[in-house]
Every structure is written in C-alpha cells, then in structure tokens.
Design a protein around this motif. Structure first.
Motif, PDB file in Angstrom:
ATOM      1  N   LYS A   1     -32.339  29.131  -6.658  1.00  0.00           N
ATOM      2  CA  LYS A   1     -33.381  28.135  -6.391  1.00  0.00           C
ATOM      3  C   LYS A   1     -32.794  26.738  -6.427  1.00  0.00           C
ATOM      4  O   LYS A   1     -31.964  26.439  -7.271  1.00  0.00           O
ATOM      5  CB  LYS A   1     -34.405  28.176  -7.524  1.00  0.00           C
ATOM      6  CG  LYS A   1     -35.670  28.928  -7.235  1.00  0.00           C
ATOM      7  CD  LYS A   1     -36.673  28.532  -8.279  1.00  0.00           C
ATOM      8  CE  LYS A   1     -37.533  29.691  -8.709  1.00  0.00           C
ATOM      9  NZ  LYS A   1     -38.464  29.320  -9.753  1.00  0.00           N
ATOM     10  N   TYR A   2     -33.204  25.890  -5.533  1.00  0.00           N
ATOM     11  CA  TYR A   2     -32.861  24.467  -5.713  1.00  0.00           C
ATOM     12  C   TYR A   2     -33.875  23.617  -4.988  1.00  0.00           C
ATOM     13  O   TYR A   2     -34.599  24.071  -4.116  1.00  0.00           O
ATOM     14  CB  TYR A   2     -31.429  24.188  -5.258  1.00  0.00           C
ATOM     15  CG  TYR A   2     -31.269  23.907  -3.786  1.00  0.00           C
ATOM     16  CD1 TYR A   2     -31.246  24.941  -2.868  1.00  0.00           C
ATOM     17  CD2 TYR A   2     -31.132  22.599  -3.321  1.00  0.00           C
ATOM     18  CE1 TYR A   2     -31.088  24.684  -1.527  1.00  0.00           C
ATOM     19  CE2 TYR A   2     -30.978  22.343  -1.972  1.00  0.00           C
ATOM     20  CZ  TYR A   2     -30.956  23.386  -1.078  1.00  0.00           C
ATOM     21  OH  TYR A   2     -30.800  23.124   0.242  1.00  0.00           O
ATOM     22  N   ASN A   3     -33.915  22.356  -5.386  1.00  0.00           N
ATOM     23  CA  ASN A   3     -34.935  21.471  -4.867  1.00  0.00           C
ATOM     24  C   ASN A   3     -34.308  20.446  -3.947  1.00  0.00           C
ATOM     25  O   ASN A   3     -33.421  19.710  -4.341  1.00  0.00           O
ATOM     26  CB  ASN A   3     -35.633  20.767  -6.030  1.00  0.00           C
ATOM     27  CG  ASN A   3     -37.078  20.521  -5.707  1.00  0.00           C
ATOM     28  OD1 ASN A   3     -37.446  20.472  -4.523  1.00  0.00           O
ATOM     29  ND2 ASN A   3     -37.885  20.373  -6.711  1.00  0.00           N
ATOM     30  N   ILE A   4     -34.776  20.450  -2.704  1.00  0.00           N
ATOM     31  CA  ILE A   4     -34.284  19.439  -1.769  1.00  0.00           C
ATOM     32  C   ILE A   4     -34.932  18.102  -2.115  1.00  0.00           C
ATOM     33  O   ILE A   4     -36.084  18.052  -2.494  1.00  0.00           O
ATOM     34  CB  ILE A   4     -34.661  19.831  -0.332  1.00  0.00           C
ATOM     35  CG1 ILE A   4     -33.751  20.956   0.122  1.00  0.00           C
ATOM     36  CG2 ILE A   4     -34.552  18.662   0.617  1.00  0.00           C
ATOM     37  CD1 ILE A   4     -33.985  21.376   1.536  1.00  0.00           C
TER      38      ILE A   4
ATOM     39  N   ARG B   1     -53.096   6.717   2.671  1.00  0.00           N
ATOM     40  CA  ARG B   1     -51.777   6.814   3.286  1.00  0.00           C
ATOM     41  C   ARG B   1     -51.938   7.286   4.724  1.00  0.00           C
ATOM     42  O   ARG B   1     -52.698   8.211   4.999  1.00  0.00           O
ATOM     43  CB  ARG B   1     -50.932   7.831   2.522  1.00  0.00           C
ATOM     44  CG  ARG B   1     -49.454   7.722   2.803  1.00  0.00           C
ATOM     45  CD  ARG B   1     -48.740   8.986   2.454  1.00  0.00           C
ATOM     46  NE  ARG B   1     -48.884   9.356   1.047  1.00  0.00           N
ATOM     47  CZ  ARG B   1     -48.163   8.865   0.059  1.00  0.00           C
ATOM     48  NH1 ARG B   1     -47.254   7.974   0.310  1.00  0.00           N
ATOM     49  NH2 ARG B   1     -48.352   9.267  -1.169  1.00  0.00           N
TER      50      ARG B   1
ATOM     51  N   ARG C   1     -51.655   2.276  -0.058  1.00  0.00           N
ATOM     52  CA  ARG C   1     -50.492   2.920   0.540  1.00  0.00           C
ATOM     53  C   ARG C   1     -50.628   3.072   2.051  1.00  0.00           C
ATOM     54  O   ARG C   1     -49.989   3.923   2.665  1.00  0.00           O
ATOM     55  CB  ARG C   1     -50.233   4.306  -0.050  1.00  0.00           C
ATOM     56  CG  ARG C   1     -50.183   4.302  -1.547  1.00  0.00           C
ATOM     57  CD  ARG C   1     -49.757   5.642  -2.053  1.00  0.00           C
ATOM     58  NE  ARG C   1     -50.052   5.779  -3.474  1.00  0.00           N
ATOM     59  CZ  ARG C   1     -49.719   6.817  -4.183  1.00  0.00           C
ATOM     60  NH1 ARG C   1     -49.068   7.804  -3.626  1.00  0.00           N
ATOM     61  NH2 ARG C   1     -50.017   6.897  -5.460  1.00  0.00           N
TER      62      ARG C   1
ATOM     63  N   ALA D   1     -43.130  10.950  -0.527  1.00  0.00           N
ATOM     64  CA  ALA D   1     -43.350  10.763  -1.957  1.00  0.00           C
ATOM     65  C   ALA D   1     -42.566  11.805  -2.709  1.00  0.00           C
ATOM     66  O   ALA D   1     -42.168  12.827  -2.160  1.00  0.00           O
ATOM     67  CB  ALA D   1     -44.826  10.913  -2.282  1.00  0.00           C
ATOM     68  N   ASN D   2     -42.313  11.513  -3.941  1.00  0.00           N
ATOM     69  CA  ASN D   2     -41.749  12.543  -4.783  1.00  0.00           C
ATOM     70  C   ASN D   2     -42.854  13.519  -5.109  1.00  0.00           C
ATOM     71  O   ASN D   2     -43.813  13.181  -5.779  1.00  0.00           O
ATOM     72  CB  ASN D   2     -41.210  11.931  -6.072  1.00  0.00           C
ATOM     73  CG  ASN D   2     -39.792  11.480  -5.890  1.00  0.00           C
ATOM     74  OD1 ASN D   2     -39.079  12.003  -5.032  1.00  0.00           O
ATOM     75  ND2 ASN D   2     -39.384  10.514  -6.672  1.00  0.00           N
TER      76      ASN D   2
ATOM     77  N   GLU E   1     -43.848  18.098  -9.467  1.00  0.00           N
ATOM     78  CA  GLU E   1     -43.670  19.509  -9.756  1.00  0.00           C
ATOM     79  C   GLU E   1     -44.828  20.088 -10.549  1.00  0.00           C
ATOM     80  O   GLU E   1     -45.098  21.272 -10.488  1.00  0.00           O
ATOM     81  CB  GLU E   1     -42.392  19.706 -10.575  1.00  0.00           C
ATOM     82  CG  GLU E   1     -41.160  19.843  -9.725  1.00  0.00           C
ATOM     83  CD  GLU E   1     -39.951  20.083 -10.598  1.00  0.00           C
ATOM     84  OE1 GLU E   1     -40.068  20.888 -11.529  1.00  0.00           O
ATOM     85  OE2 GLU E   1     -38.915  19.450 -10.348  1.00  0.00           O
TER      86      GLU E   1
ATOM     87  N   ASN F   1     -43.611  23.043  -3.827  1.00  0.00           N
ATOM     88  CA  ASN F   1     -43.228  21.633  -3.843  1.00  0.00           C
ATOM     89  C   ASN F   1     -41.863  21.385  -3.217  1.00  0.00           C
ATOM     90  O   ASN F   1     -41.085  20.573  -3.686  1.00  0.00           O
ATOM     91  CB  ASN F   1     -43.241  21.078  -5.273  1.00  0.00           C
ATOM     92  CG  ASN F   1     -44.649  20.988  -5.808  1.00  0.00           C
ATOM     93  OD1 ASN F   1     -45.571  20.671  -5.059  1.00  0.00           O
ATOM     94  ND2 ASN F   1     -44.825  21.273  -7.082  1.00  0.00           N
ATOM     95  N   GLY F   2     -41.601  22.104  -2.166  1.00  0.00           N
ATOM     96  CA  GLY F   2     -40.362  21.850  -1.425  1.00  0.00           C
ATOM     97  C   GLY F   2     -39.135  22.529  -2.010  1.00  0.00           C
ATOM     98  O   GLY F   2     -38.027  22.287  -1.557  1.00  0.00           O
ATOM     99  N   GLU F   3     -39.318  23.370  -3.010  1.00  0.00           N
ATOM    100  CA  GLU F   3     -38.167  24.054  -3.601  1.00  0.00           C
ATOM    101  C   GLU F   3     -37.707  25.172  -2.660  1.00  0.00           C
ATOM    102  O   GLU F   3     -38.522  25.818  -2.013  1.00  0.00           O
ATOM    103  CB  GLU F   3     -38.552  24.643  -4.951  1.00  0.00           C
ATOM    104  CG  GLU F   3     -37.407  24.639  -5.923  1.00  0.00           C
ATOM    105  CD  GLU F   3     -37.841  25.085  -7.301  1.00  0.00           C
ATOM    106  OE1 GLU F   3     -36.968  25.281  -8.120  1.00  0.00           O
ATOM    107  OE2 GLU F   3     -39.062  25.239  -7.535  1.00  0.00           O
TER     108      GLU F   3
END
Lengths: 532, 166
Positions: free
Chosen positions: A81-84, A226, A248, B12-13, B16, B99-101
C-alpha cells in the motif's frame, strides 16, 4: 493462458486444491493422509496438463499476452500500500536532533514596532456609554469630546427610547439566548425581526445572524463553493475579502467601482466557460461588492451592476453593511438609493450593528436561499443567536426609522453635505467618497505631503500614519474625537491609502459639524506647517 | 485547448480520517460479492439468448463487466455529497477510493477480477482474432485506468474538471 499460472501454482499443494475447486471436485478421501496428498497432487497435475493442452490454441502470441496478464496480477497483488500525493520526508535520528537543536521558538506575541507601541499607548478608551458626545478615560481633560469616530450614522447608539425598551426586554428575556438558533436559541423577537427586515428592505425573506462580521463571512461561503466563480471589486472591505478566501472559489478582481472593467471580466469569465463539458460547465457565478465601501466611502453604481448581471447571467452578492439605514429615501440601502427592486440583488447582506446601533447582521434573499442558510450558514448554525435586548433594539430602530425617515435621513444628508463642503475647503486635504456617503475618508493631498517633506524624500506608510495620528491628537485637544482608519496591514489584499475616517451622524448638530470641520482645519494647518 | 494527456490538479489534501460516503461502500464485502454475482448473472443471461455461442456470451459478459467498471469507476467524476468543500469534485470514483491510496485490498480485487474473467473466457471459448482483440482491448482500457501511474491523469480531455482546462 491460465495454464502458466497453473504450472507455477502446481508446485504447492495449497494452490493446487484451490485450483481444483474451480474444476471438478477432488476424489473422495478414502486412503491414508499420505494417500490423499498423493491423489490430490496426481489429480491436479493431470488436470493441469489437460488445461495447458486445452488452453494453448496454437497461437503463441495470444498465450504470451495471457502470461503478461498473469504476471501483472502477481505484480499488482504483491505491491505494498502507498499513498500518492504525500511527500513525506523521512528524517534520520541525527537530522531530527539537528533540527531540534537549531529550533528557536518565536515569541507568542510578536515584538511591537516603535509605531505600533505608540499607537497602542494612544488607543482611545471611552469612559461611560458611547454616543455623539463621549468622555475619554485616557484624555487629559474630563470635558466630553464630540465623537466622529463611531459608525453612529442615525444616532441610535444613545437613543433614550430604545434604551428604555431594551431594559424592559432584559427583564423578560435575560441577557443571552444561550444557544444557536437551531438549538433552542430562537426567540419570538428574532422571527419578528426577520419578517420586519424583509418587509423593510422589500425582499422575500431574511435571516438573522448574531454578528455583523460573520454574516458576510458565512453567507458568501454558504453559496459559493470550490469550483464556483466570484467576480469581486478590488476595494471591498476586510470581511468580504476573508469571506471570498473562505469560499475557496475562483476569484477574478475588477478595478474598484469600474463598471467597464467589470464588464471585461464578466465577458472573459463567460468566454472561458464556453466549451466546458460535464457538471462543471455551469458553476455558480457571483458578482461580489459592497453597497457603500467601508474603505473609501464610494457607492456602487447598482443600476449598472444589475444590468450587467442580467446580461452576463451572474448573481449579485451585495454587502450593504454600511449602506443599510444610510442610503435611500427610506434608508433601506443601495437598492432604495437607486430605486431598484431588491429582488434583483440575489443575496443582500446587511448589518444591524452600524447604523442601527444594535448588534448582528442579516441576509435578505429569496425564501429558498434563506432556508438553505438555516442549515448551511456556518455563522447561523454554530454560534449563539442574538441576545433578545439587541434584537428588540434593532427592531425599534427600524420602527423609528420607518416612522420618521425624513427626520433621520434628511438630517444625515444635510450634515454630510455640510461636513463634506467644509472639509473640501481645507487646503492640503483630499476628501474621498460619494457625496451622499456619511462615511468620509480624508487624506493628506499629495502636494501637501510633498511640501511637508524637508529633504524631498519619500513618504513611507508609517510616516503618513504618524502624521495622521498627530492630526487626530490635535483635533482631540480641540474636543473632537477622530480616528485613523486602521487595517490589519498584512492581511489586506490591496492596502488602502492611510486616511482619517470621519463618521457623520444625524444626531450631530450643525454647530458640532462646524466645530469638527474647524478642528480638522486648524489641526491640518498646524501639522502641515511643520517640516519633517 | 485539450492536450493528449493532462493531470488533474491536486485540489486538497484528502483527509485520511474522514469517510467519503461516495466511495466508502466499495470496500464492503457485500460489494465485492456483488461483482462476482453480477458476472455470473451476466454469463447466465447471455447464454440463454437463442443461438448464442459460448464465444458470444463470454464476449458479452466480458464487455458488460468492463463497461460497468469503466462507468462506475472511471467514467463519472465528482460526488453527490458535499465533502470537504468539493475536494473530490474532479476525481473519479477510483481516485476517490481509500482517499487515493494505491494497492489497497479493494483496488487489488477490482483489478484482478476483470483479468480473471478474461482468462476464464479465453479458456472456455474459442476466440477468433477479432473477438480476442475486442475482449483484450476492453480489459486493457479498464486496467490502464487503474494504474497508479495514471492517478489523476486524463486522456483526450475526458473527465477534465473545472479549473483544470484554462
């Protein structure tokens, strides 16, 4: 094809049995443990061979593609697993120690500059109630001074009738409402005031906020999100700037009160939207401006604005905080001043804390827009509602204004005209703003500034501020309380020129206006004669 | 205005800890099962069409499932819910998930399933070159869209959100 996966899998019995579930069930286990394993292995192996034979359809390229797919599966499944998007920096122990060593804490309260310290020392403190005449706690004399520093346009701040009613209300409702409007914070007087405000402005409905600043801060982000588009005047006050920031949305600025520049921006925005597909092809589009500008005293040409809004299909959010109660025949604000149907202004924001001398703000809009705010307006949902006394004070002020509009407004107009004319005659002074605006910003004219500088050097903002502070000090000696317009410099988008802000009230007498103008005149002559 | 490949701005961030109601359901075991059930039902339905060959019914099954995945996960952007002031407005469901993981169990599952379906279908039927190419292209499209390298990348201006195309 699957065959290759199978060959790879056949090495382990576990995967072998897994495979066999896909195919006909394994033979019944009637032998010893060893026998079962052997049978299963035998079976899977034979099945595997048959599978490969079946799958290989005399086309090596096809098989190659399938092998690739299987390789892809294996590669994909084994990935961690990793987060972009997170650029996490991993530091070593040593680096952490170094950073901790280097770190020097900033003071919680930053050091004041010399000028800031002076300004703080000279901060005006009023002893007793506010009004047109006030006693200063910090002043050298105990004589009351004339107050031209408060936004007390209609003189409601120290109105005795309103004060009496407010005390009666205090007995009934107590001091605070103790809850947000959605949680037992709504009083009957709130609902009455909302109806009264809508009727007074001439709009469909109104909603009450408990603080004027947060009204703007709440209404604009409530509707403009937004991805939406805001076209805003460059000269809007701090509250509107912050509201735009919070929303925003995408912001386009047009030159202060320049309608041809506004038209250029609107055209530009619409052009960019052409050809956009999907759900973002139609964002909400707003023109945001003030009725009467806090920072300049200018009035927005609302008639032109409404025309542009119709032509380019925008909505108007108008901050009438300063114009409400001040402009127009009835004192209903900019729409009244330009004789425009208030419904043309989609969201009309007003303040009760300025001209009406109470507290809080309101937003007039169509019924649906108002109801939306009751659930989505952050300032409405998450802060305690207005205290009953202030609500009744605002309501009474509107009643008084409705009963005798001429009494208040004619007086205000006359005083404003008199003040403006007298100030204009003072040499070395520049008077800003529209003729009708009781909010007057006076600045030292550039020529006067040039004359005052001995060495011909440049003026910094602090220099000018210091001179203006001297000017207010001089005026204070003559019994007139003035104030420099102050800003949070680093948070303003375009910092307005330094000025002295004079607020004319209808409660001032002709004599008091003349006295103020005279005090300013003598202060200016004293200040400008000094070379520095 | 559109170039061939563009990247959607990171707006945006993504937090998580907040649950995105638009993508949360994908992680449920029920929705995993639904994928399998759907494929079985598709296969069954397409096989009861009169005069249908295994090739035809497998191709239809494969294409339907890929189409379903494309529409659900890559074809629609945004969310009907108001989350974090529209932080997800320009993102597809695949990009919103977890969340984009990347390489999360659900993502792995949904990546593997169309491949397995394809492999099974090639095994049980005798594709000629044309049908093989059709089927292979279909899964290639849904696979490429899922690759981490193409996170927030848009081809041919498809699904470009607002504020990204000027």
């Amino acid at each position: 094809m699957v065959s290759v996966a199978f060959v790879a899998a056949a090495a382990s019995v576990a995967t072998g049995t897994q495979q066999s579930t896909m195919l006909p069930p394994a033979a019944p286990d009637d032998g010893s443990k060893h026998g079962i394993l052997r049978t299963v292995w035998d079976f899977t192996f034979r099945m595997g061979l048959r599978y490969i034979k079946n799958s290989y359809k005399d086309d090596p390229f096809r098989t190659f593609l399938e092998v690739c797919l299987i390789a892809f599966i294996i590669w994909y499944i084994t990935k961690q697993k990793y987060n972009i998007g997170t650029n996490e920096i991993v530091l070593s122990e040593k680096e952490i120690d170094e950073l901790v060593e280097e770190w020097a804490p900033e003071p919680l309260v930053p050091e004041l500059t010399e000028f800031e310290r002076e300004a703080l020392d000279k901060a005006i403190m009023i002893d007793g109630p506010n009004g047109t005449k006030v006693r200063l706690a910090s002043g050298s004399t105990s004589k009351p001074v004339l107050n031209f520093a408060s936004y007390n346009f209609l003189g409601f701040i120290d109105n005795p009738d309103i004060e009496k009613r407010a005390i009666e209300t205090l007995r009934k409702y107590g001091v605070g409402s103790c809850g947000p409007p959605g949680f037992y914070g709504t009083l009957d007087v709130h609902m009455e005031l909302e109806k009264q405000l809508a009727a007074f402005i001439g709009h469909s409905a109104a909603i009450l906020y408990s603080q004027a600043f947060t009204t703007t801060l709440s209404v604009i982000p409530c509707f403009s999100k937004r991805g939406d588009i805001i076209v805003a005047d460059e000269g809007v006050c701090f509250a509107v700037q912050q509201a735009i920031l919070l929303s925003r949305s995408k912001v386009y600025w047009y030159k202060h009160n320049d309608m041809s520049d506004l038209e250029r921006v609107l055209k530009d925005v619409n052009k960019q939207l052409v050809g956009r597909r999907g759900k973002n092809a139609l964002p909400r589009k707003f023109i945001v401006t003030e009725g009467l500008f806090q920072n300049t005293g200018d009035i927005t040409p609302l008639d032109v604005l409404v025309d542009l809004k119709r032509r380019y299909k925008f909505r108007i959010i108008l901050d009438e905080s300063y114009s409400f109660g001040v402009l127009g025949k009835r004192g209903a604000g900019a729409t009244d001043h330009f004789n425009i149907d208030p419904h043309e202004v989609d969201l009309l924001i007003g303040a009760l804390s300025l001209a009406l001398g109470a507290s809080g703000g309101f937003c007039c809009a169509d019924k649906d827009l108002v109801e939306h705010q009751r659930l989505s307006g952050l300032g409405y949902c998450f802060s305690a509602s207005m205290p009953g006394i202030l609500t009744v004070a605002a309501s009474d002020a509107i009643h008084a204004l409705e009963a005798h509009p001429e009494g208040y407004l004619n007086n205000l107009r006359e005083n404003t005209a008199l003040m403006r004319n007298s100030l204009k005659r003072i040499p070395g002074l520049q008077v800003d703003g529209a003729l009708e605006s009781p909010l007057i910003h006076v600045r030292l004219s550039p020529e006067a500034l040039v004359r005052m500088k001995r060495s011909g050097g440049a003026w910094t903002k602090t220099d000018i501020d210091r001179v203006l502070t001297e000017l207010t000090d001089e005026a204070q000696k003559d019994g007139v309380l003035l104030t420099r317009a102050m800003y949070v410099d680093e948070h303003e988008r375009l910092l307005p020129n330094s000025s002295i802000r004079i607020c004319v009230s209808s409660a001032h007498t002709r004599k008091e206006i003349e006295k103020c103008a005279h005090a300013v005149k003598s202060a200016v002559s004293r200040i400008t004669s000094k070379k520095r | 205005m559109h170039t061939l490949v563009q990247r959607v701005a990171s707006v945006a961030n993504l937090n998580e800890h907040s649950i995105n109601p638009n993508s949360h359901w994908v992680n449920l075991k029920g929705s995993w099962t639904t994928n399998i059930v759907m494929i079985v039902v598709f296969r069954f339905l397409f096989s009861v069409i009169p005069w249908s060959t295994p090739e035809l019914s497998w191709t239809l099954t494969n294409l339907s499932y890929c189409l379903f995945q494309y529409i659900m996960f890559h074809g629609i952007i945004g969310t009907p819910f108001e989350v974090n002031q529209g932080a997800y407005d320009n993102l597809t469901l695949w990009e919103q998930m977890d969340n984009g993981e990347q390489y999360t169990p659900t993502k792995k599952f949904l990546t593997v399933v169309p491949i397995i379906v394809f492999l099974i279908s090639t095994h049980y039927s005798n594709y000629d070159v044309a049908t093989f190419i059709i089927n292979f292209t279909a899964i290639l499209i849904v696979l490429i869209a899922k690759l981490p390298a193409f996170h927030r990348v848009r081809f041919f201006g498809i699904n470009m959100g607002q504020n990204d195309c000027n």
